[in-house]
Scaffold this motif. Structure first.
Motif, PDB file in Angstrom:
ATOM      1  N   MET A   1       0.845  -1.197   0.000  1.00 14.11           N
ATOM      2  CA  MET A   1       0.000   0.000   0.000  1.00 14.11           C
ATOM      3  C   MET A   1       0.877   1.244   0.000  1.00 14.11           C
ATOM      4  SD  MET A   1      -2.929  -1.351  -0.167  1.00 14.11           S
ATOM      5  CE  MET A   1      -4.098  -0.043   0.182  1.00 14.11           C
ATOM      6  N   PRO A   2       0.370   2.337  -0.512  1.00 10.55           N
ATOM      7  CA  PRO A   2       1.225   3.522  -0.697  1.00 10.55           C
ATOM      8  C   PRO A   2       1.559   4.251   0.601  1.00 10.55           C
ATOM      9  CG  PRO A   2      -1.036   4.019  -1.304  1.00 10.55           C
ATOM     10  CD  PRO A   2      -0.982   2.540  -1.049  1.00 10.55           C
ATOM     11  N   SER A   3       2.714   4.891   0.600  1.00  8.81           N
ATOM     12  CA  SER A   3       3.076   5.834   1.661  1.00  8.81           C
ATOM     13  C   SER A   3       2.567   7.206   1.242  1.00  8.81           C
ATOM     14  CB  SER A   3       4.586   5.864   1.853  1.00  8.81           C
ATOM     15  OG  SER A   3       5.251   6.130   0.626  1.00  8.81           O
ATOM     16  N   ILE A   4       1.930   7.936   2.183  1.00  9.79           N
ATOM     17  CA  ILE A   4       1.244   9.179   1.845  1.00  9.79           C
ATOM     18  C   ILE A   4       1.753  10.309   2.735  1.00  9.79           C
ATOM     19  CG2 ILE A   4      -0.993  10.306   1.605  1.00  9.79           C
ATOM     20  CD1 ILE A   4      -2.254   7.513   1.433  1.00  9.79           C
ATOM     21  N   TRP A   5       2.320  11.316   2.109  1.00 13.03           N
ATOM     22  CA  TRP A   5       2.822  12.515   2.791  1.00 13.03           C
ATOM     23  C   TRP A   5       1.703  13.542   2.800  1.00 13.03           C
ATOM     24  CZ3 TRP A   5       6.900  16.155   0.138  1.00 13.03           C
ATOM     25  CH2 TRP A   5       7.389  17.080   1.069  1.00 13.03           C
ATOM     26  N   ILE A   6       1.343  14.054   3.988  1.00 13.76           N
ATOM     27  CA  ILE A   6       0.178  14.916   4.154  1.00 13.76           C
ATOM     28  C   ILE A   6       0.614  16.306   4.616  1.00 13.76           C
ATOM     29  CG2 ILE A   6      -1.976  15.245   5.426  1.00 13.76           C
ATOM     30  CD1 ILE A   6      -2.068  12.162   5.715  1.00 13.76           C
ATOM     31  N   LEU A   7       0.167  17.340   3.882  1.00 14.68           N
ATOM     32  CA  LEU A   7       0.518  18.731   4.185  1.00 14.68           C
ATOM     33  C   LEU A   7      -0.663  19.637   3.854  1.00 14.68           C
ATOM     34  CD1 LEU A   7       3.843  18.775   2.152  1.00 14.68           C
ATOM     35  CD2 LEU A   7       3.775  18.774   4.644  1.00 14.68           C
ATOM     36  N   SER A   8      -0.695  20.813   4.454  1.00 20.24           N
ATOM     37  CA  SER A   8      -1.646  21.844   4.018  1.00 20.24           C
ATOM     38  C   SER A   8      -1.241  23.187   4.606  1.00 20.24           C
ATOM     39  CB  SER A   8      -3.091  21.500   4.432  1.00 20.24           C
ATOM     40  OG  SER A   8      -3.279  21.693   5.824  1.00 20.24           O
ATOM     41  N   ASP A   9      -1.860  24.234   4.096  1.00 22.75           N
ATOM     42  CA  ASP A   9      -1.764  25.588   4.664  1.00 22.75           C
ATOM     43  C   ASP A   9      -0.313  26.007   4.888  1.00 22.75           C
ATOM     44  OD1 ASP A   9      -4.786  26.224   5.386  1.00 22.75           O
ATOM     45  OD2 ASP A   9      -4.391  24.137   5.903  1.00 22.75           O
ATOM     46  N   LEU A  10       0.484  25.925   3.824  1.00 22.30           N
ATOM     47  CA  LEU A  10       1.905  26.229   3.929  1.00 22.30           C
ATOM     48  C   LEU A  10       2.170  27.736   3.878  1.00 22.30           C
ATOM     49  CD1 LEU A  10       3.176  23.400   1.578  1.00 22.30           C
ATOM     50  CD2 LEU A  10       2.944  23.350   4.073  1.00 22.30           C
ATOM     51  N   HIS A  11       1.363  28.480   3.145  1.00 17.32           N
ATOM     52  CA  HIS A  11       1.444  29.950   3.083  1.00 17.32           C
ATOM     53  C   HIS A  11       2.881  30.423   2.861  1.00 17.32           C
ATOM     54  CE1 HIS A  11      -2.777  30.445   4.042  1.00 17.32           C
ATOM     55  NE2 HIS A  11      -2.644  29.593   5.033  1.00 17.32           N
ATOM     56  N   ILE A  12       3.499  29.877   1.827  1.00 18.88           N
ATOM     57  CA  ILE A  12       4.919  30.149   1.602  1.00 18.88           C
ATOM     58  C   ILE A  12       5.185  31.571   1.110  1.00 18.88           C
ATOM     59  CG2 ILE A  12       5.540  27.736   1.316  1.00 18.88           C
ATOM     60  CD1 ILE A  12       5.263  29.931  -1.757  1.00 18.88           C
ATOM     61  N   ASP A  13       4.159  32.272   0.633  1.00 23.18           N
ATOM     62  CA  ASP A  13       4.364  33.658   0.228  1.00 23.18           C
ATOM     63  C   ASP A  13       4.451  34.577   1.444  1.00 23.18           C
ATOM     64  OD1 ASP A  13       1.738  32.965   0.712  1.00 23.18           O
ATOM     65  OD2 ASP A  13       0.904  34.445  -0.658  1.00 23.18           O
ATOM     66  N   ALA A  14       3.710  34.252   2.491  1.00 22.31           N
ATOM     67  CA  ALA A  14       3.733  35.058   3.706  1.00 22.31           C
ATOM     68  C   ALA A  14       4.937  34.719   4.582  1.00 22.31           C
ATOM     69  CB  ALA A  14       2.445  34.858   4.498  1.00 22.31           C
ATOM     70  N   CYS A  15       5.329  33.456   4.593  1.00 21.65           N
ATOM     71  CA  CYS A  15       6.461  33.001   5.403  1.00 21.65           C
ATOM     72  C   CYS A  15       7.135  31.850   4.665  1.00 21.65           C
ATOM     73  CB  CYS A  15       6.018  32.585   6.801  1.00 21.65           C
ATOM     74  SG  CYS A  15       4.369  31.836   6.917  1.00 21.65           S
ATOM     75  N   PRO A  16       8.170  32.139   3.884  1.00 19.94           N
ATOM     76  CA  PRO A  16       8.813  31.125   3.042  1.00 19.94           C
ATOM     77  C   PRO A  16       9.231  29.888   3.820  1.00 19.94           C
ATOM     78  CG  PRO A  16       9.632  33.314   2.506  1.00 19.94           C
ATOM     79  CD  PRO A  16       8.783  33.475   3.733  1.00 19.94           C
ATOM     80  N   TRP A  17       9.180  28.754   3.120  1.00 16.79           N
ATOM     81  CA  TRP A  17       9.475  27.471   3.764  1.00 16.79           C
ATOM     82  C   TRP A  17       9.917  26.470   2.721  1.00 16.79           C
ATOM     83  CZ3 TRP A  17       6.637  22.639   3.686  1.00 16.79           C
ATOM     84  CH2 TRP A  17       7.043  21.716   4.661  1.00 16.79           C
ATOM     85  N   THR A  18      10.856  25.630   3.091  1.00 14.44           N
ATOM     86  CA  THR A  18      11.298  24.532   2.251  1.00 14.44           C
ATOM     87  C   THR A  18      11.182  23.249   3.051  1.00 14.44           C
ATOM     88  OG1 THR A  18      12.858  25.949   1.061  1.00 14.44           O
ATOM     89  CG2 THR A  18      13.209  23.579   0.916  1.00 14.44           C
ATOM     90  N   PRO A  19      10.573  22.216   2.531  1.00 16.35           N
ATOM     91  CA  PRO A  19      10.460  20.968   3.292  1.00 16.35           C
ATOM     92  C   PRO A  19      11.836  20.411   3.638  1.00 16.35           C
ATOM     93  CG  PRO A  19       9.078  20.907   1.332  1.00 16.35           C
ATOM     94  CD  PRO A  19       9.948  22.119   1.207  1.00 16.35           C
ATOM     95  N   PRO A  20      11.980  19.853   4.832  1.00 15.56           N
ATOM     96  CA  PRO A  20      13.258  19.232   5.189  1.00 15.56           C
ATOM     97  C   PRO A  20      13.490  17.982   4.352  1.00 15.56           C
ATOM     98  CG  PRO A  20      11.597  18.719   6.836  1.00 15.56           C
ATOM     99  CD  PRO A  20      10.975  19.723   5.902  1.00 15.56           C
ATOM    100  N   PRO A  21      14.729  17.560   4.196  1.00 14.18           N
ATOM    101  CA  PRO A  21      15.003  16.337   3.431  1.00 14.18           C
ATOM    102  C   PRO A  21      14.250  15.152   4.014  1.00 14.18           C
ATOM    103  CG  PRO A  21      17.025  17.517   3.916  1.00 14.18           C
ATOM    104  CD  PRO A  21      15.951  18.179   4.718  1.00 14.18           C
ATOM    105  N   GLY A  22      13.815  14.279   3.142  1.00 12.38           N
ATOM    106  CA  GLY A  22      13.084  13.100   3.595  1.00 12.38           C
ATOM    107  C   GLY A  22      13.002  12.075   2.496  1.00 12.38           C
ATOM    108  N   PRO A  23      12.491  10.907   2.807  1.00 14.77           N
ATOM    109  CA  PRO A  23      12.410   9.846   1.803  1.00 14.77           C
ATOM    110  C   PRO A  23      11.362  10.147   0.733  1.00 14.77           C
ATOM    111  CG  PRO A  23      11.262   9.190   3.792  1.00 14.77           C
ATOM    112  CD  PRO A  23      11.942  10.486   4.108  1.00 14.77           C
ATOM    113  N   ARG A  24      11.548   9.567  -0.412  1.00 13.27           N
ATOM    114  CA  ARG A  24      10.561   9.681  -1.479  1.00 13.27           C
ATOM    115  C   ARG A  24       9.330   8.865  -1.082  1.00 13.27           C
ATOM    116  NH1 ARG A  24      10.143  11.091  -6.848  1.00 13.27           N
ATOM    117  NH2 ARG A  24       8.944   9.722  -8.213  1.00 13.27           N
ATOM    118  N   VAL A  25       8.142   9.403  -1.359  1.00 14.20           N
ATOM    119  CA  VAL A  25       6.893   8.733  -1.003  1.00 14.20           C
ATOM    120  C   VAL A  25       6.127   8.372  -2.268  1.00 14.20           C
ATOM    121  CG1 VAL A  25       6.710   9.904   1.229  1.00 14.20           C
ATOM    122  CG2 VAL A  25       5.648  10.936  -0.794  1.00 14.20           C
ATOM    123  N   ASP A  26       5.137   7.505  -2.091  1.00 12.25           N
ATOM    124  CA  ASP A  26       4.304   7.118  -3.236  1.00 12.25           C
ATOM    125  C   ASP A  26       3.334   8.216  -3.618  1.00 12.25           C
ATOM    126  OD1 ASP A  26       5.347   4.402  -3.441  1.00 12.25           O
ATOM    127  OD2 ASP A  26       4.271   4.012  -1.579  1.00 12.25           O
TER     128      ASP A  26
END
Length: 276
Positions: A1-26
Motif C-alpha cells: 500500500m502507498p506511503s502518503i505525505w500529508i501537508l496543508s496551509d503552507l502559506h509560503i508567500d507570507a512566510c517562506p518554507w522549504t520541506p526538510p530532506p526526507g524519503p521519497r513517497v508514493d
C-alpha cells in the motif's frame, strides 16, 4: 500500500518554507493554501519542492490559492498548469486512483450551517462583512451563470459547497473495493474547528458538519483537510479525520540576539507520512 505525505496551509508567500530532506513517497496530498495565487505561486512551488519527493502528487486548492484571481478562470488555467507539472488537481469532486487507493478531492467551501440552520443567515452576513469578514469575499472574483464577471460573495461559496458535496456523495455511493480518501480544504466536522466546537458565527466559514458522509456504509477510510490552522486526528463514524497544517510562522530575532520562535501551529509535522 502507498506511503502518503500529508501537508496543508503552507502559506509560503507570507512566510517562506522549504520541506526538510526526507524519503521519497508514493503519494503526496496537499490540502490547499500553498500560497496566494494558484498558477502564479502554488503550482510552481509544488513542482519544485513536492513533485521531486513523490511519485504522485494530489493538490486540492484552498481559498488563498484563489485570492486575487477570477475563480473559474484560474481553475481552468490551474488544471492545465498542474497537469504539465505532474500534479493531479482535484478542485470540485474529481477522483484519481493511486496504487489501489481512490482519492476524491474538492475545495468544498461551506454551507454556513455548522451552528444550526437558524444561524445560517447570520453566519453568511458575518463572513461576508466587507470590513471584518472573510477576505475571500473581497479578494476572489467569480462569474455568474451567464459568464459575466461577478463578486464572490457567501451565496456563491454556498452554491459551490452544494455542488462539491453532491459530487463527493455520488462518488462515495459508487462501489469501490479498496481504501478511499476524501481530501477537502474546508473542514468536514466541528471537531476540526480551532476550539474543537462551534463558538461564534465566523466558525461557519471554516467547517461544515458532514457527519452523515462519514457514518454510512460507503464512508471514506480517511478524510484529509486544511483551512483550520491546527493539527487534527480523530474519528467520526467509520472515518479518520486528519489535518497537518503549517499555518503562519512569525518567528523573529530579538533585539538582544536570541531567535524567538512563534508558530501558529507548533504541532505541524513536516514529515507526516501515513502508511496505508
Amino acid at each position: 500500500m502507498p506511503s502518503i505525505w500529508i501537508l496543508s496551509d503552507l502559506h509560503i508567500d507570507a512566510c517562506p518554507w522549504t520541506p526538510p530532506p526526507g524519503p521519497r513517497v508514493d503519494l503526496a496530498i496537499v490540502a490547499g493554501d500553498v500560497a496566494d495565487g494558484l498558477c502564479r505561486r502554488s503550482i510552481p512551488w509544488l513542482a519544485e519542492h513536492v513533485v521531486p519527493r513523490a511519485r504522485e502528487v494530489v493538490y486540492v486548492p484552498g481559498n488563498h490559492d484563489l485570492w486575487r484571481t477570477r475563480l473559474p478562470d484560474e481553475l481552468d488555467r490551474g488544471r492545465n498548469a498542474a497537469e504539465a507539472a505532474g500534479i493531479t488537481l482535484l478542485d470540485s469532486g474529481q477522483a484519481c486512483v493511486v496504487d489501489g487507493v481512490e482519492v476524491i478531492g474538492a475545495t468544498l467551501w461551506t454551507d454556513y450551517a455548522i451552528g444550526g440552520e437558524g444561524q445560517r443567515a447570520l453566519a453568511m452576513r458575518v463572513a461576508g462583512d466587507r470590513q471584518v469578514g472573510m477576505r475571500d469575499h473581497r479578494l476572489v472574483q467569480t462569474r455568474d451563470r451567464l459568464g459575466t464577471p461577478a463578486p464572490f460573495r457567501p451565496p456563491a461559496a454556498l452554491a459551490l459547497h452544494v455542488e462539491h458535496r453532491a459530487r463527493i456523495e455520488r462518488r462515495l455511493a459508487e462501489p469501490w473495493a479498496g481504501p478511499r480518501i476524501v481530501v477537502t480544504h474546508h473542514a468536514p466536522h466541528p471537531r476540526s474547528l480551532l476550539h474543537g466546537e462551534v463558538r461564534e458565527p465566523i466558525d461557519a466559514a471554516y467547517a461544515s458538519d458532514l457527519t452523515a458522509l462519514m457514518e454510512g456504509e460507503r464512508a471514506p477510510d480517511i478524510w484529509i483537510h486544511g483551512h483550520v490552522h491546527a493539527s487534527r486526528d480523530y474519528r467520526v463514524g467509520r472515518t479518520r479525520v486528519l489535518a497537518n497544517p503549517r499555518g503562519h510562522d512569525t518567528s523573529f530575532r530579538r533585539r538582544d540576539g536570541p531567535w524567538a520562535v512563534e508558530l501558529e501551529n507548533p504541532r505541524f509535522d513536516p514529515a507526516l507520512v501515513l502508511a496505508l
